[in-house]
Design a protein around this motif. Sequence first.
Motif, PDB file in Angstrom:
ATOM      1  N   VAL A 206     116.028   8.954  26.947  1.00 41.96           N
ATOM      2  CA  VAL A 206     116.145  10.115  25.990  1.00 41.96           C
ATOM      3  C   VAL A 206     117.119  11.137  26.283  1.00 41.96           C
ATOM      4  N   HIS A 207     117.181  11.172  27.659  1.00 36.55           N
ATOM      5  CA  HIS A 207     118.412  12.113  28.200  1.00 36.55           C
ATOM      6  C   HIS A 207     119.841  11.882  27.620  1.00 36.55           C
ATOM      7  N   TYR A 208     120.088  10.235  27.502  1.00 40.38           N
ATOM      8  CA  TYR A 208     121.246   9.897  27.034  1.00 40.38           C
ATOM      9  C   TYR A 208     121.481  10.006  25.824  1.00 40.38           C
ATOM     10  N   LEU A 209     120.328   9.497  24.900  1.00 39.25           N
ATOM     11  CA  LEU A 209     120.432   9.797  23.279  1.00 39.25           C
ATOM     12  C   LEU A 209     120.279  11.126  22.812  1.00 39.25           C
TER      13      LEU A 209
ATOM     14  N   TYR B  88     115.156   5.541  36.224  1.00 37.54           N
ATOM     15  CA  TYR B  88     116.003   6.366  35.148  1.00 37.54           C
ATOM     16  C   TYR B  88     117.327   5.937  34.835  1.00 37.54           C
ATOM     17  N   ASN B  89     118.042   5.622  35.758  1.00 36.12           N
ATOM     18  CA  ASN B  89     119.549   5.072  35.524  1.00 36.12           C
ATOM     19  C   ASN B  89     119.597   3.844  34.662  1.00 36.12           C
ATOM     20  N   ARG B  90     118.368   3.022  34.950  1.00 35.78           N
ATOM     21  CA  ARG B  90     118.404   1.917  34.006  1.00 35.78           C
ATOM     22  C   ARG B  90     118.179   2.207  32.123  1.00 35.78           C
ATOM     23  N   GLY B  91     117.440   3.142  32.337  1.00 32.67           N
ATOM     24  CA  GLY B  91     117.003   3.773  30.876  1.00 32.67           C
ATOM     25  C   GLY B  91     118.458   4.415  30.386  1.00 32.67           C
ATOM     26  N   TYR B  92     119.003   5.135  31.136  1.00 28.82           N
ATOM     27  CA  TYR B  92     120.248   5.806  30.686  1.00 28.82           C
ATOM     28  C   TYR B  92     121.241   4.754  30.248  1.00 28.82           C
ATOM     29  N   ARG B  93     121.567   3.867  31.211  1.00 29.82           N
ATOM     30  CA  ARG B  93     122.625   2.718  30.861  1.00 29.82           C
ATOM     31  C   ARG B  93     122.369   1.894  29.754  1.00 29.82           C
ATOM     32  N   SER B  94     121.184   1.594  29.709  1.00 27.35           N
ATOM     33  CA  SER B  94     120.807   0.638  28.530  1.00 27.35           C
ATOM     34  C   SER B  94     121.102   1.209  27.237  1.00 27.35           C
ATOM     35  N   PHE B  95     120.949   2.402  27.025  1.00 28.87           N
ATOM     36  CA  PHE B  95     121.415   2.977  25.565  1.00 28.87           C
ATOM     37  C   PHE B  95     122.987   3.253  25.760  1.00 28.87           C
TER      38      PHE B  95
ATOM     39  N   CYS C  55     126.354   8.927  17.889  1.00 27.54           N
ATOM     40  CA  CYS C  55     124.858   9.261  17.286  1.00 27.54           C
ATOM     41  C   CYS C  55     124.744   8.500  15.769  1.00 27.54           C
ATOM     42  N   THR C  56     123.869   7.562  15.735  1.00 32.25           N
ATOM     43  CA  THR C  56     123.680   6.817  14.647  1.00 32.25           C
ATOM     44  C   THR C  56     122.119   7.024  14.330  1.00 32.25           C
ATOM     45  N   PRO C  57     121.757   6.828  13.026  1.00 31.98           N
ATOM     46  CA  PRO C  57     120.465   6.907  12.582  1.00 31.98           C
ATOM     47  C   PRO C  57     119.344   5.872  13.472  1.00 31.98           C
ATOM     48  N   ALA C  58     120.033   4.947  13.823  1.00 34.07           N
ATOM     49  CA  ALA C  58     119.099   4.129  15.004  1.00 34.07           C
ATOM     50  C   ALA C  58     118.934   4.616  16.158  1.00 34.07           C
ATOM     51  N   ALA C  59     120.072   5.354  16.705  1.00 40.93           N
ATOM     52  CA  ALA C  59     119.828   6.076  17.889  1.00 40.93           C
ATOM     53  C   ALA C  59     118.880   7.467  17.875  1.00 40.93           C
ATOM     54  N   ALA C  60     118.893   7.824  16.797  1.00 35.76           N
ATOM     55  CA  ALA C  60     117.945   9.049  16.638  1.00 35.76           C
ATOM     56  C   ALA C  60     116.608   8.405  16.541  1.00 35.76           C
ATOM     57  N   THR C  61     116.235   7.527  15.689  1.00 30.06           N
ATOM     58  CA  THR C  61     115.064   6.753  15.566  1.00 30.06           C
ATOM     59  C   THR C  61     114.523   6.413  17.008  1.00 30.06           C
ATOM     60  N   ALA C  62     115.369   5.650  17.851  1.00 23.56           N
ATOM     61  CA  ALA C  62     114.925   5.177  19.252  1.00 23.56           C
ATOM     62  C   ALA C  62     114.832   6.433  19.974  1.00 23.56           C
ATOM     63  N   GLU C  63     115.365   7.681  19.837  1.00 26.81           N
ATOM     64  CA  GLU C  63     115.295   8.777  20.788  1.00 26.81           C
ATOM     65  C   GLU C  63     113.751   9.240  20.354  1.00 26.81           C
TER      66      GLU C  63
END
Length: 165
Positions: A82-85, A123-130, A137-145
Amino acid sequence: MKARLACADSFDLHFQRERGRLRFKALVCGLLTAAAIGCAALPTRAQDKAAKNAPVETVAPEEKPAPYDDRLARLSEIMGAVHYLRNLCVAGGEPEWRDAIQKLIDSETANEPKRKARMIAAYNRGYRSFASVYTTCTPAAATAEENYRNEGATLAVEIASRFGN
């Protein structure tokens, strides 16, 4: 009679010499014994000094996993994502996600470095995965967030209600 006295004096002189030799031998034996005892004690004293100068090894208390560690690691991973997105999709960025997880990690793992490392890694795994997938920022990124925020909120409520004070 004179011969007897001469013989007695000779015997007495001989006896005194023998007594002196015996005293000398006893003195030498005593000194050697004392030296041997003193030398035997030297390595012990040296070891004692070495032990005093050696750094004291502290044994860390055994880290027992909390029953909610898996859920907490997942929450940490979600907060990283979420932080990354959010920073990707919101113009000014939102550092509060990073601050929130830092407070959570500090309060949960105060004296447990292994647990702390696991939560930071999640935390780093979640950040780096995205970060490896989305660069804009794409619609898919906003939906994932949004999905991750909902999952994180549900997970936080579950952890608090099931394991909270």
